[in-house]
Design a protein around this motif. Structure first.
Motif, PDB file in Angstrom:
ATOM      1  N   PRO A   1      20.107   0.527 -42.654  1.00 37.31           N
ATOM      2  CA  PRO A   1      19.411   0.246 -41.405  1.00 37.31           C
ATOM      3  C   PRO A   1      17.938   0.656 -41.514  1.00 37.31           C
ATOM      4  O   PRO A   1      17.583   1.488 -42.356  1.00 37.31           O
ATOM      5  N   TYR A   2      17.135   0.068 -40.648  1.00 35.74           N
ATOM      6  CA  TYR A   2      15.690   0.228 -40.750  1.00 35.74           C
ATOM      7  C   TYR A   2      15.238   1.688 -40.787  1.00 35.74           C
ATOM      8  O   TYR A   2      14.451   2.091 -41.643  1.00 35.74           O
ATOM      9  N   GLY A   3      15.760   2.482 -39.883  1.00 40.30           N
ATOM     10  CA  GLY A   3      15.354   3.887 -39.821  1.00 40.30           C
ATOM     11  C   GLY A   3      15.649   4.619 -41.115  1.00 40.30           C
ATOM     12  O   GLY A   3      14.843   5.423 -41.590  1.00 40.30           O
TER      13      GLY A   3
ATOM     14  N   GLY B   1       8.735   0.923 -35.676  1.00 41.82           N
ATOM     15  CA  GLY B   1      10.025   0.277 -35.510  1.00 41.82           C
ATOM     16  C   GLY B   1      11.164   1.211 -35.148  1.00 41.82           C
ATOM     17  O   GLY B   1      12.317   0.805 -35.137  1.00 41.82           O
ATOM     18  N   MET B   2      10.856   2.486 -34.897  1.00 48.06           N
ATOM     19  CA  MET B   2      11.933   3.410 -34.537  1.00 48.06           C
ATOM     20  C   MET B   2      12.000   3.560 -33.028  1.00 48.06           C
ATOM     21  O   MET B   2      10.993   3.465 -32.330  1.00 48.06           O
ATOM     22  N   ASN B   3      13.207   3.856 -32.523  1.00 47.22           N
ATOM     23  CA  ASN B   3      13.332   4.101 -31.091  1.00 47.22           C
ATOM     24  C   ASN B   3      12.934   5.551 -30.787  1.00 47.22           C
ATOM     25  O   ASN B   3      12.782   6.357 -31.705  1.00 47.22           O
ATOM     26  N   PRO B   4      12.730   5.916 -29.520  1.00 48.86           N
ATOM     27  CA  PRO B   4      12.230   7.259 -29.185  1.00 48.86           C
ATOM     28  C   PRO B   4      13.078   8.382 -29.791  1.00 48.86           C
ATOM     29  O   PRO B   4      12.542   9.380 -30.265  1.00 48.86           O
ATOM     30  N   GLN B   5      14.402   8.193 -29.780  1.00 45.57           N
ATOM     31  CA  GLN B   5      15.270   9.236 -30.336  1.00 45.57           C
ATOM     32  C   GLN B   5      15.005   9.404 -31.830  1.00 45.57           C
ATOM     33  O   GLN B   5      14.829  10.523 -32.334  1.00 45.57           O
TER      34      GLN B   5
ATOM     35  N   ASP C   1      13.577  12.664 -33.983  1.00 46.73           N
ATOM     36  CA  ASP C   1      14.218  13.253 -35.165  1.00 46.73           C
ATOM     37  C   ASP C   1      13.244  13.275 -36.344  1.00 46.73           C
ATOM     38  O   ASP C   1      13.191  14.236 -37.100  1.00 46.73           O
ATOM     39  N   LEU C   2      12.512  12.180 -36.459  1.00 48.69           N
ATOM     40  CA  LEU C   2      11.568  12.079 -37.567  1.00 48.69           C
ATOM     41  C   LEU C   2      10.501  13.174 -37.474  1.00 48.69           C
ATOM     42  O   LEU C   2      10.111  13.773 -38.491  1.00 48.69           O
ATOM     43  N   MET C   3      10.036  13.432 -36.243  1.00 42.43           N
ATOM     44  CA  MET C   3       9.047  14.482 -36.030  1.00 42.43           C
ATOM     45  C   MET C   3       9.543  15.811 -36.583  1.00 42.43           C
ATOM     46  O   MET C   3       8.843  16.511 -37.317  1.00 42.43           O
TER      47      MET C   3
ATOM     48  N   ASP D   1       2.375   5.804 -32.718  1.00 39.25           N
ATOM     49  CA  ASP D   1       3.184   6.438 -31.688  1.00 39.25           C
ATOM     50  C   ASP D   1       2.523   7.752 -31.280  1.00 39.25           C
ATOM     51  O   ASP D   1       2.562   8.739 -31.999  1.00 39.25           O
ATOM     52  N   MET D   2       1.875   7.748 -30.084  1.00 44.13           N
ATOM     53  CA  MET D   2       1.066   8.902 -29.701  1.00 44.13           C
ATOM     54  C   MET D   2       1.900  10.151 -29.457  1.00 44.13           C
ATOM     55  O   MET D   2       1.440  11.263 -29.668  1.00 44.13           O
ATOM     56  N   SER D   3       3.175   9.976 -29.035  1.00 43.12           N
ATOM     57  CA  SER D   3       3.997  11.166 -28.797  1.00 43.12           C
ATOM     58  C   SER D   3       4.193  11.910 -30.118  1.00 43.12           C
ATOM     59  O   SER D   3       4.153  13.141 -30.148  1.00 43.12           O
ATOM     60  N   LEU D   4       4.341  11.158 -31.198  1.00 43.16           N
ATOM     61  CA  LEU D   4       4.521  11.802 -32.499  1.00 43.16           C
ATOM     62  C   LEU D   4       3.220  12.452 -32.962  1.00 43.16           C
ATOM     63  O   LEU D   4       3.193  13.612 -33.367  1.00 43.16           O
TER      64      LEU D   4
END
Lengths: 261, 341
Positions: free
Chosen positions: A160-162, A188-192, A196-198, A218-221
C-alpha cells in the motif's frame, strides 16, 4: 557544529533562475523543514544537495567526520558518491525497485558496504555467505523498525502507498547516512498516517543520530516536528526561523496566499 | 544454514548429472537419434548466447541487438587460436570468450549515454560493423567464402560417439553459464545490476555506481556470448560472416523475450523450444518465418511477459517439497539458488 552546508548555491536552467543564492546550515541532529509554494525550487535544492544537478555557482560542503570538523566539497561528486559519503534521500514520486522484493530493496542499499566482489559471488566463497547473512539480518532489523518485517517477500509495487513511503525511508537508512533528505514523506497519506509518520521521523532521528531536512506541504507535520523552517519562493529564501516565527511572517503569508489578504 | 547450502549444492549437482546421464543414455541407445542429438547440442549453444543476452537485456534492462556480433568475435578468435596457433580446444574457447569480453568493455562505454531505442540501434550497428570487418579480413577469416577446417570436438569417425562427445562439451558449458549467471544475479553485485533495470536514478542515489555495473554487465555478457560463439565455431567446423548477421541477433532477442526477460529457466525453455520449432517449420521453406512471426504474436498476446516472466523454476524448492517435506517451513533459505534445467 554543522553537518552539511550549502553556501550560496544557484542554478540556472537556460534563462530560468530556478534557485538563487540558497544558503543552508544543517546543525548536527537538527530537523529542518523546507517549504514553499509549488515551483518554488524545493526539489531542485534537494537535487543539488544530492548531486543530481550540479549548481551553476556556490559550494556544498559536508562534514565527513562524525565528531570533529573535516569539511569536504561534494559539488563535483556523482550522486552515488554523495550517498556513499553519508547523504541519503527519498523521492517525491516514490522510486522503489518495483519488481523486487521488499527485502531486496533494502539489501541493494547495503551494496556499497559489501566487502565481497562479483567473482566471490559467482564462486560462492565463505565471504559471500557471511556477508549475505549479515546484510540480510541488518535489512530485517531495519524492516522491523518500520513494521514491514512480515512483508519482506512481497514485491515493492504490491505494498500500500503508505508502506511504500516507509520502505523508501528504510532503504535510505540502509545506506547508513548522516544526513537524511525526505522529499514530501507525507504526500498522499491520511491524517492518521501523517501523525504516525511524524512520530517515526522523530524516532529515527534519535535512534540513528541523524540530521534531517524535509520538504513537506502538510503544515501540521512541518509545524509539529521541525525545529527550524526555511521558506523558498521563486528560488529565493524569503524567511528562516522557528515554526512560530514562520507562521506569523508576513512575507510567507504573502507568498502562500497572495497580496491583499 | 550450512546444512542448507550443502543440500542445495548436492541437489543441483546431482540434478545436472542426472539430466546429463539420461540425455547421454538416450543418445547412446538411439532413442534420441543423431539428428535430434545435433539439435540438442545446437540448443545448448543458443541457450548460452541467450543467457548472455538476458544478462544485459533482462537483468540490466539495456536492449542489445548486437549479440551475434559478440558471438562472431568469439567464434573467429577461437577458430584462429586453434588453426593458426594450434592451441588446445578449451584454451581456444576461453580465449574466444576473453577477446569478446574486451569488445564488450569497449561497447559498454557508449551505453552509459544511450538508452532504449538509441542503444538498440548502436548495438545493431556494432554487430553489422563486426560482420563487415569479418568479411574484409580475408587473410584470417576467409572473408565471404568462409573459414573451413576448424578442428571438431572429436574426430573419431564414429558418428554416434562424435555426437555424444559434442553434446557433452556443450552441456558442460551450458551448466557453467547457468551457474555463473545465476550466482551473479543472486549476489550483491547482481542485485546492483537488477536495480539499474528497475530505476537508474534510485540506484544511483542508493550508492550504486551505475556506470561501473553497466559496463561490467556488458563485459560479462560479451564473455559468455564469446564462449557461445566459440562452441558454435567448433560445432559447425565452418564459419561464414553471414551466420552472424542481424537476424541472428534478433533470434536471441526472441528467445529471451519468449522465455521471459529476467528469467534464467525461461531462457533455457525458450532456447530449446526455439531450436526445435525452427527445425519443424523447415518444410514450409520461406513461409517458415511468417509462421514463426505469427506464433510469436500469439505467444505475446497470451503471455505478454514471456513464458516465465521474471519467475524461476527452482529444482531445490521442487526437491524440498517432495522429498524433505518435514524439513519445510522451519528453515529459511539464506541463498536462493535457482533452478538448473
Amino acid at each position: 557544529m554543522s553537518v552539511m552546508e550549502a553556501k550560496s548555491i544557484s542554478i540556472v536552467f537556460g534563462g530560468l533562475k530556478a534557485v538563487t543564492n540558497f544558503d543552508l546550515k544543517l546543525g548536527k541532529g537538527e530537523l529542518v523543514g523546507l517549504i514553499g509554494p509549488n515551483g518554488a525550487g524545493k526539489t531542485t535544492v534537494f537535487n543539488m544537495l544530492t548531486g543530481v544537478y550540479s549548481p551553476t555557482s556556490g559550494d556544498i560542503v559536508l562534514n565527513t567526520s562524525r565528531e570533529g570538523h573535516n569539511y569536504k566539497s561534494i559539488i563535483k561528486l556523482k550522486p552515488y558518491q554523495i550517498t556513499q559519503s553519508g547523504v541519503a534521500r527519498t523521492f517525491q514520486n516514490i522510486r522503489l525497485f518495483k519488481d523486487l522484493s521488499v527485502l531486496d530493496n533494502v539489501r541493494i542499499a547495503f551494496h556499497f558496504n559489501v566487502k565481497y566482489n562479483a567473482l566471490q559471488g559467482i564462486l560462492r566463497t565463505t565471504a559471500f555467505y557471511n556477508e549475505e547473512d549479515e546484510i540480510t539480518e541488518k535489512a530485517r532489523d531495519l524492516l522491523k523498525i518500520f513494521n514491514l518485517q512480515d512483508k519482506e517477500k512481497e514485491l515493492a509495487k504490491n505494498l500500500p502507498y503508505g508502506e511504500q513511503r516507509k520502505l523508501e525511508i528504510t532503504r535510505a537508512l540502509a545506506t547508513n547516512p548522516k544526513v537524511l533528505l525526505l522529499d514530501e514523506p507525507a504526500a498522499g497519506m491520511n491524517p492518521q498516517e501523517t501523525h504516525d509518520l511524524m512520530n517515526l521521523i522523530s524516532f529515527i532521528r534519535n535512534k540513528f543520530d541523524l540530521t534531517i531536512l524535509l520538504i513537506e506541504h502538510d503544515m501540521s507535520l512541518v509545524m509539529g516536528i521541525c525545529e527550524r523552517i526555511v521558506v523558498l519562493d521563486y528560488g529565493q529564501t524569503i524567511a528562516v526561523g522557528t515554526p512560530e516565527q514562520i507562521s506569523k511572517d508576513p512575507k510567507v503569508i504573502k507568498a502562500y496566499l497572495g497580496e491583499g489578504v | 544454514m550450512k546444512k542448507n547450502r550443502i543440500f542445495n549444492t548436492i541437489t543441483l549437482l546431482s540434478a545436472s548429472v542426472i539430466v546429463f546421464i539420461v540425455l547421454a543414455a538416450l543418445l547412446f541407445t538411439g532413442i534420441i537419434d543423431e539428428y535430434n542429438g545435433q539439435l540438442l547440442t545446437l540448443a545448448g549453444i543458443y541457450i548460452i548466447v541467450s543467457l548472455s543476452l538476458n544478462l544485459i537485456t533482462g537483468f540490466t534492462g539495456q536492449l542489445s541487438l548486437g549479440q551475434a556480433g559478440f558471438m562472431s568475435i568469439g567464434a573467429y578468435s577461437s577458430a584462429i587460436a586453434m588453426m593458426n596457433f594450434h592451441l588446445p580446444l578449451v584454451v581456444s574457447i576461453i580465449i574466444g570468450g576473453l577477446v569478446t569480453a574486451v569488445f564488450g568493455l569497449l561497447i559498454g562505454f557508449p551505453t552509459l549515454r544511450l538508452r532504449g531505442d538509441y542503444l538498440a540501434i548502436t548495438t545493431l550497428g556494432f554487430g553489422e560493423i563486426i560482420r563487415v570487418i569479418m568479411v574484409n579480413l580475408e587473410t584470417y577469416t576467409g572473408g565471404a567464402a568462409g573459414l573451413k577446417g576448424i578442428p571438431s570436438f572429436s574426430d573419431t569417425g564414429d558418428f554416434l560417439k562424435d555426437s555424444i562427445i559434442k553434446f557433452s562439451w556443450v552441456y558442460v558449458f551450458v551448466i557453467i553459464t547457468i551457474v555463473i549467471v545465476n550466482n551473479l544475479i543472486n549476489s550483491s553485485p547482481g542485485r546492483a545490476i537488477v536495480s539499474i533495470r528497475e530505476d537508474e536514478i534510485a540506484a544511483n542515489s542508493m550508492g550504486i555506481n551505475v556506470s561501473y555495473y553497466k559496463i561490467f554487465s556488458f563485459t560479462m555478457s560479451a564473455f559468455l556470448a564469446g564462449i557461445g560463439g566459440a562452441l558454435y565455431a567448433v560445432y559447425f567446423g565452418y564459419l561464414n560472416p553471414v551466420m552472424f548477421w542481424f537476424l541472428t541477433s534478433v533470434n536471441f532477442v526472441v528467445i529471451v523475450v519468449l522465455g521471459g526477460m529476467g528469467s534464467i529457466t525461461g531462457t533455457i525453455l525458450a532456447g530449446v523450444g526455439f531450436t526445435y520449432i525452427q527445425e519443424w517449420l523447415r518444410f514450409f521453406k520461406d513461409f517458415r518465418l511468417v509462421i514463426f512471426g505469427l506464433a510469436l504474436i500469439i505467444v505475446m498476446l497470451f503471455w505478454p511477459r514471456g513464458l516465465m516472466g521474471t519467475n524461476e523454476f527452482s529444482i531445490v524448492k521442487f526437491v524440498r517439497k517432495y522429498i524433505r517435506k518435514e524439513h519445510e517451513g522451519g528453515s529459511s533459505k539464506p541463498s536462493k539458488i535457482k533452478g538448473v534445467k
